[in-house]
Scaffold this active site. Structure first.
Site, PDB file in Angstrom:
ATOM      1  N   GLY A  14      10.907  -9.576  -8.059  1.00  0.00           N
ATOM      2  CA  GLY A  14      10.194  -8.865  -6.999  1.00  0.00           C
ATOM      3  C   GLY A  14       8.687  -8.510  -7.475  1.00  0.00           C
ATOM      4  N   ARG A  28      -5.745 -10.929 -22.944  1.00  0.00           N
ATOM      5  CA  ARG A  28      -6.744 -10.472 -23.637  1.00  0.00           C
ATOM      6  C   ARG A  28      -6.342  -9.896 -24.984  1.00  0.00           C
ATOM      7  NH1 ARG A  28     -11.281  -7.924 -19.521  1.00  0.00           N
ATOM      8  NH2 ARG A  28     -11.689  -9.970 -18.504  1.00  0.00           N
ATOM      9  N   ARG A  75      12.494 -16.103  -7.827  1.00  0.00           N
ATOM     10  CA  ARG A  75      13.692 -15.923  -8.320  1.00  0.00           C
ATOM     11  C   ARG A  75      14.311 -17.182  -8.603  1.00  0.00           C
ATOM     12  NH1 ARG A  75      13.149 -11.370  -4.626  1.00  0.00           N
ATOM     13  NH2 ARG A  75      13.657  -9.632  -5.726  1.00  0.00           N
ATOM     14  N   ASP A 106      15.481  -6.218 -14.305  1.00  0.00           N
ATOM     15  CA  ASP A 106      16.856  -6.524 -14.754  1.00  0.00           C
ATOM     16  C   ASP A 106      16.977  -8.086 -15.198  1.00  0.00           C
ATOM     17  OD1 ASP A 106      17.546  -4.373 -16.177  1.00  0.00           O
ATOM     18  OD2 ASP A 106      18.780  -3.641 -14.452  1.00  0.00           O
ATOM     19  N   THR A 128       8.826  -3.147 -11.739  1.00  0.00           N
ATOM     20  CA  THR A 128       9.446  -3.378 -10.375  1.00  0.00           C
ATOM     21  C   THR A 128       9.289  -1.990  -9.802  1.00  0.00           C
ATOM     22  OG1 THR A 128      11.487  -3.047  -9.296  1.00  0.00           O
ATOM     23  CG2 THR A 128      11.612  -2.842 -11.790  1.00  0.00           C
ATOM     24  N   ILE A 129       9.014  -2.105  -8.358  1.00  0.00           N
ATOM     25  CA  ILE A 129       8.671  -0.701  -7.621  1.00  0.00           C
ATOM     26  C   ILE A 129      10.050   0.048  -7.583  1.00  0.00           C
ATOM     27  CG2 ILE A 129       6.826  -1.826  -6.115  1.00  0.00           C
ATOM     28  CD1 ILE A 129       9.143  -1.589  -3.968  1.00  0.00           C
ATOM     29  N   ASP A 130      11.136  -0.564  -8.214  1.00  0.00           N
ATOM     30  CA  ASP A 130      12.500   0.567  -7.897  1.00  0.00           C
ATOM     31  C   ASP A 130      12.644   1.434  -9.069  1.00  0.00           C
ATOM     32  OD1 ASP A 130      13.086  -1.005  -5.746  1.00  0.00           O
ATOM     33  OD2 ASP A 130      14.294  -2.296  -6.698  1.00  0.00           O
ATOM     34  N   ASP A 132      14.095   1.092 -11.820  1.00  0.00           N
ATOM     35  CA  ASP A 132      15.569   1.324 -11.935  1.00  0.00           C
ATOM     36  C   ASP A 132      16.044   0.292 -13.272  1.00  0.00           C
ATOM     37  OD1 ASP A 132      15.134  -1.197 -11.208  1.00  0.00           O
ATOM     38  OD2 ASP A 132      16.770  -1.289  -9.936  1.00  0.00           O
ATOM     39  N   MET A 172      12.239   1.304   0.203  1.00  0.00           N
ATOM     40  CA  MET A 172      12.946   0.111  -0.646  1.00  0.00           C
ATOM     41  C   MET A 172      13.958   0.634  -1.534  1.00  0.00           C
ATOM     42  SD  MET A 172      10.614  -3.131  -0.886  1.00  0.00           S
ATOM     43  CE  MET A 172      10.864  -4.806   0.118  1.00  0.00           C
ATOM     44  N   ARG A 174      17.179  -1.174  -3.163  1.00  0.00           N
ATOM     45  CA  ARG A 174      18.631  -1.895  -2.936  1.00  0.00           C
ATOM     46  C   ARG A 174      19.645  -0.981  -3.659  1.00  0.00           C
ATOM     47  NH1 ARG A 174      17.818  -7.705  -2.678  1.00  0.00           N
ATOM     48  NH2 ARG A 174      17.285  -7.555  -4.795  1.00  0.00           N
ATOM     49  N   ALA A 189      10.596  15.699   3.161  1.00  0.00           N
ATOM     50  CA  ALA A 189      11.245  15.142   4.055  1.00  0.00           C
ATOM     51  C   ALA A 189      12.548  16.211   4.522  1.00  0.00           C
ATOM     52  CB  ALA A 189      12.048  13.842   3.688  1.00  0.00           C
ATOM     53  N   HIS A 253       8.112  -4.374   3.000  1.00  0.00           N
ATOM     54  CA  HIS A 253       7.505  -5.163   1.812  1.00  0.00           C
ATOM     55  C   HIS A 253       5.976  -4.400   1.677  1.00  0.00           C
ATOM     56  CE1 HIS A 253      10.765  -7.803   2.075  1.00  0.00           C
ATOM     57  NE2 HIS A 253      10.790  -8.291   0.916  1.00  0.00           N
TER      58      HIS A 253
HETATM   59  O1  F6P Z   1      11.110  -5.029  -6.015  1.00  0.00           O
HETATM   60  C1  F6P Z   1      12.618  -4.499  -5.738  1.00  0.00           C
HETATM   61  C2  F6P Z   1      12.933  -4.676  -4.326  1.00  0.00           C
HETATM   62  O2  F6P Z   1      11.974  -4.101  -3.615  1.00  0.00           O
HETATM   63  C3  F6P Z   1      14.073  -4.037  -3.864  1.00  0.00           C
HETATM   64  O3  F6P Z   1      14.242  -2.686  -3.671  1.00  0.00           O
HETATM   65  C4  F6P Z   1      14.456  -4.754  -2.566  1.00  0.00           C
HETATM   66  O4  F6P Z   1      15.873  -4.713  -2.055  1.00  0.00           O
HETATM   67  C5  F6P Z   1      14.383  -5.965  -2.912  1.00  0.00           C
HETATM   68  O5  F6P Z   1      13.147  -5.908  -3.966  1.00  0.00           O
HETATM   69  C6  F6P Z   1      13.829  -7.043  -2.055  1.00  0.00           C
HETATM   70  O6  F6P Z   1      13.172  -8.145  -2.399  1.00  0.00           O
HETATM   71  P1  F6P Z   1      12.800  -9.489  -1.603  1.00  0.00           P
HETATM   72  O7  F6P Z   1      12.925  -9.088  -0.255  1.00  0.00           O
HETATM   73  O8  F6P Z   1      11.821 -10.095  -2.333  1.00  0.00           O
HETATM   74  O9  F6P Z   1      14.307 -10.066  -1.964  1.00  0.00           O
END
Ligand code: F6P
Length: 331
Positions: A14, A28, A75, A106, A128-130, A132, A172, A174, A189, A253
């Site tokens: 992602g 660079r 991927r 990962d 990665t934005i997660d 994790d 997001m 997962r 929240a 997204h």
């Molecule tokens: O980039 C990580 C992530 O945003 C997860 O949180 C999310 O489930 C996944 O990518 C979804 O990615 P894609 O829609 O590209 O499969």
């Protein structure tokens, strides 16, 4: 590393805001050390297909503020097979790549480990934005994604407040709740659901909304990480329990796009620099990470074994800010 003449750089999995800044820094830094830099397009699949572009100091200019990745990302199922990796090895030999820098999560690092076993040194950069990834406090893109989600929710709150509604927003994440936790804390929240604590819906969601209602609130913001359930399901359960019909928003997204924040640009630049310097100093097959704000190198194999848990101190603070929590003293 002796005879380091040419390296490849790729982005995989992602995308995340700041990946371009990392590509720029890798190119660079390499060029500053007399090393040519080739951009491999479309992640590991691009290495299989020999899909590349030459990177120069100028061609990676004006990238700091650009979201996405100019190298594209993918991927690759084929790279998971020995045959696919052999093809990637042929590309490395054909292009004369002495090492590869792989930017991603990962899955990207698992690919990096496999390629390193074929004799190509690889350095990973966490993007990665997660957020994790076990071996690092921080991954490129997390701050930008948090800010994007916060901006969306702030806007949503205006209309929620005017109409006195309940809203469920899906962010997001997962497998991990970092994004939901940070965003939920930052927007105040009413309730936050993360994959790590899905067990007690009554306590984590229903009691929070009820607590806010008893405190005089007339609108409620519920943030749910996608790994903890869909916003639709959460909305339905709130309806079943309380008789109100929440509005549903899936930010989706949008969180992965946009200009990277200062933190992401700066971190990506440092990580890109240290990734190349690790290779220059003979430290291939590692992942660059941050710990306590400093850059560290962790062998890929160890990095893949490291786990990262949602910070309970932060989770507790978030709960203390909410109504209907166990932390409430006098009302
Ligand atoms: O980039 C990580 C992530 O945003 C997860 O949180 C999310 O489930 C996944 O990518 C979804 O990615 P894609 O829609 O590209 O499969």
């Amino acid at each position: 590393m002796e005879n380091l003449k040419r390296i490849g750089v790729l982005t995989s999995g992602g995308d995340a805001p700041g990946m371009n800044a990392a590509v720029r820094a890798v190119a660079r830094t390499a060029l500053a050390n007399g090393i040519e830099c080739i951009g491999i397009r479309r992640g590991w699949q691009g290495l299989i297909n020999c899909d590349f572009i030459q990177l120069t100091r100028a061609s990676v200019g004006h990238l700091l503020s650009k979201g996405g990745t100019i190298l594209y990302t993918a991927r690759s199922e084929e790279f998971k097979t020995p045959e696919g990796r052999q093809k990637a090895l042929v590309t490395c030999k054909m292009l004369g790549l002495d090492a590869v820098v792989a930017i991603g999560g990962d899955g990207t690092f698992r690919g990096a480990l496999e390629l390193s076993r074929l004799g190509v040194p690889v350095v990973g950069i966490p993007g990665t934005i997660d957020n994790d990834i076990g071996c690092t406090n921080y991954t490129i893109g997390f701050d930008s994604a948090c800010n994007t989600a916060i901006e969306c929710i702030d806007k949503l709150r205006d209309t929620m407040q005017s109409h006195e509604r309940c809203s469920v927003v899906q962010v997001m994440g997962r497998d991990a709740g970092f994004l939901a936790l940070y965003v939920g804390t930052a927007v105040g929240a009413t309730a936050v659901l993360v994959p790590e604590h899905v067990d007690d819906f009554e306590k984590n969601v229903i009691e929070r909304i009820r607590g806010a209602k008893l405190a005089g609130y007339t609108h409620f913001m519920v943030v749910v990480a996608e790994g903890a359930g869909t916003a639709h399901d959460v909305g339905q359960r709130i309806h079943d329990a309380l008789g109100i019909a929440p509005t549903i928003t899936v930010i989706g997204h949008i969180q992965r796009g946009g200009a990277p924040t200062g933190r992401d640009r700066e971190t990506a630049t440092r990580m890109g620099y240290y990734a190349v310097m690790a290779l220059v100093e003979g430290q291939g097959n590692c992942v660059i990470g941050t710990q306590e704000g400093s850059i560290v190198q962790i062998p890929i194999e160890d990095a893949l074994k490291m786990e990262k848990h949602l910070q309970m101190d932060r989770y507790n603070i978030m709960e203390i800010m909410q109504f209907g929590s166990n932390h409430e003293g006098e009302m």
